[in-house]
Design a protein around this motif. Structure first.
Motif, PDB file in Angstrom:
ATOM      1  N   LEU A   1       1.152  -1.123   0.035  1.00  0.00           N
ATOM      2  CA  LEU A   1      -0.402  -0.082   0.054  1.00  0.00           C
ATOM      3  C   LEU A   1       0.423   1.064  -0.298  1.00  0.00           C
ATOM      4  O   LEU A   1       0.440   1.779  -0.877  1.00  0.00           O
ATOM      5  N   ASP A   2       2.258   0.952   0.188  1.00  0.00           N
ATOM      6  CA  ASP A   2       2.394   2.393   0.392  1.00  0.00           C
ATOM      7  C   ASP A   2       3.429   2.564  -0.761  1.00  0.00           C
ATOM      8  O   ASP A   2       3.517   3.847  -1.242  1.00  0.00           O
TER       9      ASP A   2
ATOM     10  N   ALA B   1      -0.309   5.657   3.407  1.00  0.00           N
ATOM     11  CA  ALA B   1      -0.285   3.695   4.385  1.00  0.00           C
ATOM     12  C   ALA B   1       0.468   4.191   4.972  1.00  0.00           C
ATOM     13  O   ALA B   1      -0.524   2.710   5.681  1.00  0.00           O
ATOM     14  N   LYS B   2       1.215   4.420   5.827  1.00  0.00           N
ATOM     15  CA  LYS B   2       2.280   4.170   6.708  1.00  0.00           C
ATOM     16  C   LYS B   2       1.018   4.563   8.035  1.00  0.00           C
ATOM     17  O   LYS B   2       1.664   4.478   8.574  1.00  0.00           O
ATOM     18  N   ALA B   3       0.060   5.893   7.830  1.00  0.00           N
ATOM     19  CA  ALA B   3      -0.412   5.627   9.244  1.00  0.00           C
ATOM     20  C   ALA B   3      -1.575   4.959   9.184  1.00  0.00           C
ATOM     21  O   ALA B   3      -1.745   5.024  10.269  1.00  0.00           O
ATOM     22  N   LEU B   4      -2.414   4.041   8.522  1.00  0.00           N
ATOM     23  CA  LEU B   4      -2.816   3.083   8.419  1.00  0.00           C
ATOM     24  C   LEU B   4      -1.892   2.004   9.030  1.00  0.00           C
ATOM     25  O   LEU B   4      -2.595   1.310  10.045  1.00  0.00           O
TER      26      LEU B   4
ATOM     27  N   THR C   1      -1.061  -1.544  13.641  1.00  0.00           N
ATOM     28  CA  THR C   1      -0.419  -2.122  15.065  1.00  0.00           C
ATOM     29  C   THR C   1      -1.089  -1.527  16.433  1.00  0.00           C
ATOM     30  O   THR C   1      -1.136  -2.307  17.672  1.00  0.00           O
ATOM     31  N   LEU C   2      -1.206   0.126  16.750  1.00  0.00           N
ATOM     32  CA  LEU C   2      -1.281   0.142  17.997  1.00  0.00           C
ATOM     33  C   LEU C   2      -3.286  -0.362  18.593  1.00  0.00           C
ATOM     34  O   LEU C   2      -3.375  -1.027  19.944  1.00  0.00           O
ATOM     35  N   HIS C   3      -4.247  -0.870  17.436  1.00  0.00           N
ATOM     36  CA  HIS C   3      -5.591  -1.118  17.168  1.00  0.00           C
ATOM     37  C   HIS C   3      -4.866  -2.802  17.624  1.00  0.00           C
ATOM     38  O   HIS C   3      -5.792  -3.461  18.490  1.00  0.00           O
TER      39      HIS C   3
ATOM     40  N   LEU D   1      10.345   2.080  13.311  1.00  0.00           N
ATOM     41  CA  LEU D   1      10.900   1.305  11.794  1.00  0.00           C
ATOM     42  C   LEU D   1      10.563   1.912  10.988  1.00  0.00           C
ATOM     43  O   LEU D   1      11.177   2.271   9.897  1.00  0.00           O
ATOM     44  N   VAL D   2       9.612   1.978  10.667  1.00  0.00           N
ATOM     45  CA  VAL D   2       8.276   2.197   9.398  1.00  0.00           C
ATOM     46  C   VAL D   2       8.410   3.952   9.404  1.00  0.00           C
ATOM     47  O   VAL D   2       8.057   4.363   7.801  1.00  0.00           O
ATOM     48  N   ILE D   3       9.004   5.186   9.942  1.00  0.00           N
ATOM     49  CA  ILE D   3       8.756   6.128   9.494  1.00  0.00           C
ATOM     50  C   ILE D   3       9.791   6.680   9.938  1.00  0.00           C
ATOM     51  O   ILE D   3      10.258   8.356  10.069  1.00  0.00           O
TER      52      ILE D   3
END
Length: 496
Positions: A205-206, A294-297, A302-304, A322-324
């Motif tokens: 998605l990213d 995409a990264k926000a999702l 992960t938080l959910h 790692l992602v941001i």
């Protein structure tokens, strides 16, 4: 001219910078190992560690993959698979090599490797000191799940998998096919391997957010890669059964609400983690950081998952940095690795770069020496809250026989010592059909009739209970005799 020469001398070469970066990560891993070794016994608090090791030992002895339960008397013969067989074998090999010290050393090594990998991937974009700080912070926050179980062995895999796939998406290239080996390894180590499919989906998605539909050939490669992920995960002794068993727990069963690690996030139980989440949210609201939809999702996902099941706290605290990291580096250049590269080297960094091989050699010697010291001078053992060592010695000495009714936390040690359980930690596949729910109800204020019925139904010959088990008064009322008691366990025998 002299000033220019001085600046060039003070500015590190790329080789020296990479050496410094590697040394920082190595020292961070070594420091984490030392910190964990100082409290080594803490990793043996989980009752499931006992049976995880025992299953591995039995596999090494028998060379067969179990398909039915042979460890309990209540569900004996019912379908059961050792879906985490490779993780259990690795734990068993560590146990054979060094007893519980060997198991602890393995877990410490996996966690320390995770720190190294996080530091390495983060320092590709952020200043090394910031990268190491984030790695340490993440490990501190997920410390509650540092237990001697197979999931810890997958931490390095999930870090590499996430960093590599999101890196490929960022660079707008196909995911590396070699990374599918990580899925196979993960699938055989621990049941959370289905997360690899989800992480790959978010990485794709990213890529889609970056390129849209302008590169159809590249998107086709990502789709093919995504389809291969579940296919290669079938390279498992149990094939599709491993995936189905994982999904059963993911969608919930009657035991999930009763098991601590599967319960949702609770602020009183996790105040430090709550503060970390709130600080991260505050920082996001007041900063200009933008990470794309995409990264926000991915962050939201992960938080959910963490808020739904506390055992998944590592997804949020390990993977989000790692992602941001690249967006942080790009939008806050003063924090970036690029800014660090052009900074004047201090004496420590110059010293580290010039003595790279000596430092690496010293770290290796200290690591080996530390393992030897841990093995010889400091013996660790599982928590007495789960081992029931005194009670089991009494049971053996008095030749107690018949079916046992045990508290949940003693299920693992019973399996380890060859005693068939009433209930244990394998509730992902067994003790269902109302069994676990009813067992929980026997401990309620009106549970005595249920308990009495179960004692008859399962022909219970003796009971091994933790001292805090709410059913203890019922045994007294039913005329059972307390034959043994210590600070952690109680044994009851039927009345005459």
């Amino acid at each position: 001219m002299n000033q220019t020469k001085a600046i060039l001398l003070a500015t590190p070469s790329l080789e020296d910078a990479q050496r410094n970066r590697l040394i920082f990560c190595l020292l961070a891993a070594w420091a984490m190992a030392a910190a964990l070794a100082a409290q080594a016994g803490a990793t043996l608090q989980d009752p499931d560690s006992w049976w995880q090791v025992k299953v591995g030992l039995d596999f090494l002895a028998n060379r067969t993959f179990p398909t039915v339960d042979s460890y309990s008397h209540t569900f004996a013969g019912q379908p059961w698979i050792a879906k985490e067989w490779l993780g259990q074998i690795v734990l068993a090999l560590a146990y054979q090599a060094g007893g519980w010290n060997g198991v602890v050393t393995l877990i410490i090594a996996s966690i320390s490797l995770t720190v190294f990998l996080m530091g390495w991937f983060l320092s590709a974009w952020l200043k090394p000191i910031l990268a190491i700080t984030l790695a340490f912070a993440a490990m501190f926050l997920i410390n509650p799940i540092f237990t001697a179980r197979p999931h810890v062995l997958t931490f390095p895999i999930i870090v590499i998998w996430t960093a590599v796939l999101f890196g490929a998406a960022r660079e707008e290239r196909a995911p590396p096919w070699w990374s599918l080996v990580l899925v196979v390894l993960w699938a055989n180590l621990h049941a959370t391997f289905t997360l690899s499919f989800i992480i790959a989906a978010f990485a794709s998605l990213d890529l889609l957010a970056r390129t849209g539909l302008s590169k159809p050939a590249l998107l086709a490669k990502w789709i093919a890669f995504g389809l291969l992920c579940p296919l290669v995960s079938l390279m498992h002794p149990y094939g599709v059964k491993a995936i189905l068993a994982t999904l059963t727990v993911a969608y919930g069963n009657e035991a999930v609400p009763l098991i601590m690690e599967w319960k949702p996030f609770s602020q009183p139980d996790s105040p430090v983690q709550e503060v970390a989440i709130l600080l991260a949210l505050f920082g996001l609201l007041v900063s200009r950081l933008r990470i794309g939809w995409a990264k926000a999702l991915f962050v939201v996902f992960t938080l959910h998952v963490y808020l739904a099941h506390v055992r998944f706290m590592y997804l949020f605290f390990l993977l989000v940095p790692l992602v941001i990291a690249i967006e942080v580096a790009q939008q806050y250049p003063s924090l970036s690795a690029t800014a660090w590269l052009v900074e004047k080297r201090d004496r420590l960094e110059t010293f580290l770069a010039r003595r790279f091989y000596a430092i690496c050699g010293a770290a290796a010697v200290l690591t080996i020496g530390g393992i030897g010291l841990l093995s010889s001078a400091y013996q660790v053992a599982p928590s007495p809250k789960t081992s029931a060592s005194g009670a089991l010695a009494f049971a053996e000495g008095h030749h107690l026989s018949g079916n046992v009714l045990n508290s949940y936390n003693f299920g693992g040690t019973l399996i380890f010592h060859g005693i068939k359980t009433y209930i244990d930690g394998r509730t992902d596949q067994l003790f269902l059909g109302g069994f676990t729910k009813t067992d929980d109800e026997t401990g309620h204020s009106d549970g005595k009739p249920l308990l009495e019925a179960r004692l008859k139904k399962y022909a219970i010959g003796w009971a091994l209970l933790s001292t805090g088990d709410s059913r203890i008064p019922f045994f007294d009322q039913l005329g059972w005799n307390r034959a043994y008691a210590d600070d952690y366990a109680v044994i009851y025998l039927p009345g005459a």
